[in-house]
Design an enzyme around this catalytic site. Structure first.
Site, mmCIF file in Angstrom:
data_model
loop_
_atom_site.group_PDB
_atom_site.id
_atom_site.type_symbol
_atom_site.label_atom_id
_atom_site.label_comp_id
_atom_site.label_asym_id
_atom_site.label_seq_id
_atom_site.Cartn_x
_atom_site.Cartn_y
_atom_site.Cartn_z
ATOM 1 N N ASP A 135 -5.736 2.633 -3.689
ATOM 2 C CA ASP A 135 -7.018 2.555 -2.991
ATOM 3 C C ASP A 135 -7.255 3.727 -2.042
ATOM 4 O O ASP A 135 -8.376 3.951 -1.606
ATOM 5 C CB ASP A 135 -7.199 1.204 -2.274
ATOM 6 C CG ASP A 135 -6.081 0.876 -1.307
ATOM 7 O OD1 ASP A 135 -5.178 1.711 -1.126
ATOM 8 O OD2 ASP A 135 -6.107 -0.237 -0.736
ATOM 9 N N ARG A 136 -6.208 4.486 -1.731
ATOM 10 C CA ARG A 136 -6.413 5.637 -0.853
ATOM 11 C C ARG A 136 -6.518 6.924 -1.666
ATOM 12 O O ARG A 136 -6.068 6.972 -2.810
ATOM 13 C CB ARG A 136 -5.243 5.794 0.111
ATOM 14 C CG ARG A 136 -5.083 4.643 1.050
ATOM 15 C CD ARG A 136 -3.975 4.936 2.017
ATOM 16 N NE ARG A 136 -3.869 3.869 2.986
ATOM 17 C CZ ARG A 136 -3.366 4.015 4.206
ATOM 18 N NH1 ARG A 136 -2.921 5.183 4.591
ATOM 19 N NH2 ARG A 136 -3.296 2.998 5.023
ATOM 20 N N ASP A 153 -2.443 6.482 -3.408
ATOM 21 C CA ASP A 153 -1.297 5.823 -2.775
ATOM 22 C C ASP A 153 -0.673 4.759 -3.674
ATOM 23 O O ASP A 153 -1.030 4.642 -4.857
ATOM 24 C CB ASP A 153 -1.718 5.213 -1.435
ATOM 25 C CG ASP A 153 -2.652 4.039 -1.620
ATOM 26 O OD1 ASP A 153 -3.355 4.001 -2.652
ATOM 27 O OD2 ASP A 153 -2.686 3.151 -0.759
ATOM 28 N N LYS A 170 -11.506 -0.076 -0.994
ATOM 29 C CA LYS A 170 -11.554 1.369 -1.107
ATOM 30 C C LYS A 170 -10.945 1.740 -2.455
ATOM 31 O O LYS A 170 -10.198 0.954 -3.033
ATOM 32 C CB LYS A 170 -10.839 2.039 0.047
ATOM 33 C CG LYS A 170 -9.427 1.560 0.338
ATOM 34 C CD LYS A 170 -9.005 2.121 1.680
ATOM 35 C CE LYS A 170 -7.541 1.858 1.987
ATOM 36 N NZ LYS A 170 -7.303 0.523 2.545
ATOM 37 N N ASP A 219 -1.000 1.517 -4.132
ATOM 38 C CA ASP A 219 -1.846 0.574 -4.876
ATOM 39 C C ASP A 219 -3.185 1.164 -5.297
ATOM 40 O O ASP A 219 -4.065 0.436 -5.755
ATOM 41 C CB ASP A 219 -2.058 -0.704 -4.061
ATOM 42 C CG ASP A 219 -2.771 -0.449 -2.739
ATOM 43 O OD1 ASP A 219 -2.603 0.651 -2.182
ATOM 44 O OD2 ASP A 219 -3.487 -1.348 -2.264
ATOM 45 N N LYS A 276 -1.593 -9.783 -0.386
ATOM 46 C CA LYS A 276 -2.898 -9.981 0.248
ATOM 47 C C LYS A 276 -3.789 -10.810 -0.652
ATOM 48 O O LYS A 276 -3.641 -10.803 -1.883
ATOM 49 C CB LYS A 276 -3.552 -8.657 0.621
ATOM 50 C CG LYS A 276 -3.735 -7.677 -0.489
ATOM 51 C CD LYS A 276 -4.376 -6.397 0.057
ATOM 52 C CE LYS A 276 -4.526 -5.374 -1.043
ATOM 53 N NZ LYS A 276 -5.282 -4.199 -0.624
ATOM 54 N N SER A 287 0.797 -1.220 0.000
ATOM 55 C CA SER A 287 0.000 0.000 0.000
ATOM 56 C C SER A 287 0.834 1.277 0.000
ATOM 57 O O SER A 287 1.649 1.494 -0.879
ATOM 58 C CB SER A 287 -0.939 -0.057 1.194
ATOM 59 O OG SER A 287 -1.806 1.022 1.161
ATOM 60 N N HIS A 288 0.663 2.074 1.044
ATOM 61 C CA HIS A 288 1.317 3.382 1.128
ATOM 62 C C HIS A 288 2.737 3.278 1.672
ATOM 63 O O HIS A 288 3.430 4.283 1.756
ATOM 64 C CB HIS A 288 0.494 4.278 2.045
ATOM 65 C CG HIS A 288 0.262 3.624 3.379
ATOM 66 N ND1 HIS A 288 -0.556 2.527 3.508
ATOM 67 C CD2 HIS A 288 0.766 3.870 4.594
ATOM 68 C CE1 HIS A 288 -0.543 2.132 4.769
ATOM 69 N NE2 HIS A 288 0.252 2.925 5.452
HETATM 70 C C1 G16 Z 1 -5.052 -0.611 5.395
HETATM 71 C C2 G16 Z 1 -6.453 -1.092 5.579
HETATM 72 C C3 G16 Z 1 -7.310 0.038 6.061
HETATM 73 C C4 G16 Z 1 -6.739 0.643 7.313
HETATM 74 C C5 G16 Z 1 -5.308 1.077 7.048
HETATM 75 C C6 G16 Z 1 -4.607 1.522 8.308
HETATM 76 O O1 G16 Z 1 -5.021 0.299 4.344
HETATM 77 O O2 G16 Z 1 -6.977 -1.591 4.370
HETATM 78 O O3 G16 Z 1 -8.576 -0.472 6.298
HETATM 79 O O4 G16 Z 1 -7.482 1.732 7.725
HETATM 80 O O5 G16 Z 1 -4.565 0.008 6.541
HETATM 81 O O6 G16 Z 1 -4.531 0.453 9.180
HETATM 82 P P1 G16 Z 1 -3.654 0.509 10.472
HETATM 83 O O7 G16 Z 1 -4.177 1.670 11.262
HETATM 84 O O8 G16 Z 1 -3.887 -0.825 11.139
HETATM 85 O O9 G16 Z 1 -2.227 0.748 10.055
HETATM 86 P P2 G16 Z 1 -4.000 0.124 3.158
HETATM 87 O O10 G16 Z 1 -4.284 1.274 2.255
HETATM 88 O O11 G16 Z 1 -2.663 0.195 3.842
HETATM 89 O O12 G16 Z 1 -4.293 -1.219 2.591
#
Ligand code: G16
Length: 543
Positions: free
Chosen positions: A281-282, A277, A376, A279, A126, A113-114
């Site tokens: 989704d953000r 971000d 998302k 991937d 995942k 992700s980010h």
């Molecule tokens: C993931 C999850 C999100 C979550 C985020 C932060 O996002 O898919 O639902 O809100 O991590 O999670 P945490 O607070 O546990 O670090 P992404 O965009 O990283 O896949």
């Protein structure tokens, strides 16, 4: 091409977190690490034999190599077909869409992700289920169980598959379909939004800057925002995905997308800015001199959903993760629809979306989405805003001012303490947990505690219970502090402190959020002793 079995042993710590398994890239590249986890995915989900999967990732370092390994393993495990994005690229929402429209048995997405990418940074894998959404907890538990008893994995001896051209090829007895990662996604967006209204907006001279942060949304944003919707060339920047994201941190927030923030705060800056971000989704939304928090953005989308063709008939309900601000709740109340509160993690929205109880969902961590996919979706959120701006013919700051005047403003901020010693972070949370019963009625930094608990979620659709999802402390006057440890970090622990306060005084709706939240910030420190436990004077990241 012969499938063969490779002897292996269980590897500790392959427990999927908030969103799949995330580790340092070097860990994923160490002997058998990726292979073990992929074999566990197959075994934990009933075997790969005869199944069809989607495969793709955000293009980070090791994405290409990992994709080849997974294809050979899928073939050796008897999968019938894998649909893979060209060059093994797929944004997370596009992968979710492909799983759904092709009715596959699931998908494997390669992304952290980010988190930054590169040999010394992060990698992740995942599994998404047949509904297109992240594997629910029951499934990730089975995958984790499988990692603990593996004795071998299966892989085909074969050359790399050419993933650089679309079309079909065979790998042993398995069919591989290499697809354009953007085409189906773009078609879906066209069905949801009023593209003609957005085209007219750009024709009228409206200027935007979309920062793809050298990550996977670049090709999607170019194709849709510039080619389809007519934004001038150059509106999408940093649009070529790179294995280390241009040495950046592909996290769309005011800290990591500072370049975008600066551009939007310049006197002659564009009318609208957005970022996504690693991937895709953000999302981050910013108007000219007007940053919109993810929680506020979610509330604005819900309040204006009727302006978007796909949601013109109204929303069935909405949902937000627990730490997300309650701005959404106020909109839901005025619309007369349900607002669900779920634990952090997109996987918890899946059942609500599948059951038709929620249409829109969102999280404070810059994730917003709807029932169009089961993830998302960053670009979708940006197009939603463009649709609203085109319909309302107002600026982002005018829309925000009207929103706060109508619903009040939930001042909101998240303070992150990163790479904290895990024992210290656990001790901080345990200390709070022990005192939960005593807190109500006490005064902390001059504010009375109304209630305190540890959030647990009872899924209204399947009845499953998820406990231990964050400590909530409700303060007098509608203030709230939430303490949670992140489930996506790869180093030590990340303590997240979520701070919120509601303001309805019309004269106080344009204050600086950190100043407006000062009493809540003081209460958080008094409650948890953050400095003492972490040894930190200030958060590493404030969003
Ligand atoms: C993931 C999850 C999100 C979550 C985020 C932060 O996002 O898919 O639902 O809100 O991590 O999670 P945490 O607070 O546990 O670090 P992404 O965009 O990283 O896949």
């Amino acid at each position: 091409m012969t499938p063969h079995r490779v002897d292996t042993k269980p590897i500790d710590g392959q427990k999927p977190g908030t969103s799949g398994l995330r580790k340092k890239t070097s860990v994923f590249m160490s002997p058998h690490y990726l292979e073990n986890f992929v074999q566990a995915i197959f075994e934990g989900t009933g075997g790969a034999s005869g199944k069809t999967y989607v495969l793709g990732g955000d293009g980070r370092y090791f994405n290409d190599r990992a994709a080849q390994v997974i294809l050979r393993m899928a073939a050796a495990n008897g999968a019938a077909k894998v649909i893979v994005g060209k060059n093994a690229l797929l944004s997370t929402p596009a992968a979710s869409n492909l799983i759904r429209i092709n009715k596959t048995d699931g998908g494997i997405i390669l992304s952290a992700s980010h988190n930054p990418g590169g040999p010394d940074e992060d990698f992740g894998v995942k599994f998404n289920a047949a509904n297109g959404g992240p594997a629910p907890e029951g499934m990730t538990e089975k995958i984790f169980e499988a990692t603990k008893s593996l004795t071998s994995y299966q892989i085909l001896d074969a050359q790399d598959v050419d993933l650089s051209t679309t079309g079909e090829v065979m790998l042993g007895a398995m069919q591989i379909q290499v697809v354009d990662p953007v085409a189906d996604y773009a078609r879906m967006m066209e069905k949801i939004f009023d593209f003609n209204a957005i085209r007219a907006l750009f024709k009228s001279g409206f200027r935007m800057r979309f920062d793809a942060m050298h990550a996977v949304t670049g090709p999607y944003a170019r194709a849709i925002i510039e080619d389809e919707l007519g934004a001038p060339a150059g509106s999408v920047v940093n649009a070529v995905p790179s294995p280390d994201f241009g040495k950046g941190h592909p996290d769309p927030n005011p800290i990591w997308a500072k370049e975008l923030m600066d551009a939007l705060h310049a006197e002659d800056g564009p009318d609208f800015g957005a970022a996504s971000d690693g991937d895709g989704d953000r999302n981050m939304i910013v108007g000219h001199k007007a940053y919109v928090t993810p929680s506020d953005s979610l509330a604005v989308l819900a309040a204006n959903a009727k302006l978007v063709p796909a949601y013109a008939g109204g929303l069935a309900g909405v949902a937000r993760s627990m730490p997300t601000s309650k701005a959404l709740d106020r909109v839901a109340e005025s619309l007369g629809i349900d607002c669900y509160e779920t634990p952090t993690g997109w996987k918890f929205f899946g059942n609500l979306l599948d059951a038709g109880r929620a249409t829109l969902c969102g999280e404070e961590s810059a994730g917003t989405g709807s029932d169009h996919v089961r993830e998302k979706d960053g670009l979708w959120a940006v197009l939603f805003w463009l649709n609203i701006l085109a319909a309302r013919k107002q600026s982002v700051s005018e829309i925000m001012a009207e929103h706060w005047a109508a619903y009040g403003r939930n001042y909101y901020s998240r303070h992150d303490y990163e790479a904290v010693d895990s024992d210290a972070a656990n001790a901080l949370v345990a200390g709070l947990r022990d005192r939960l019963g005593d807190l109500p009625g006490q005064s902390v930094a001059g504010l009375k505690v109304d209630a305190a608990d540890e959030f647990a979620y009872d899924d209204p659709v399947d009845g499953s219970r998820s406990a231990g999802q964050g400590i909530r402390v409700m303060l007098e006057g509608g203030g709230r502090v939430v303490f949670r440890l992140s489930g996506t970090g790869t180093q030590g622990a990340t303590l997240r402190v979520y701070l919120e306060r509601v303001e309805t005084d019309p004269a106080r709706l344009q204050d600086d959020p950190q100043e407006a939240l000062a009493p809540i910030i003081a209460a958080a420190e008094a409650l948890a002793g953050i400095k003492e436990h972490t040894g930190r004077d200030a958060p590493d990241v404030i969003t």
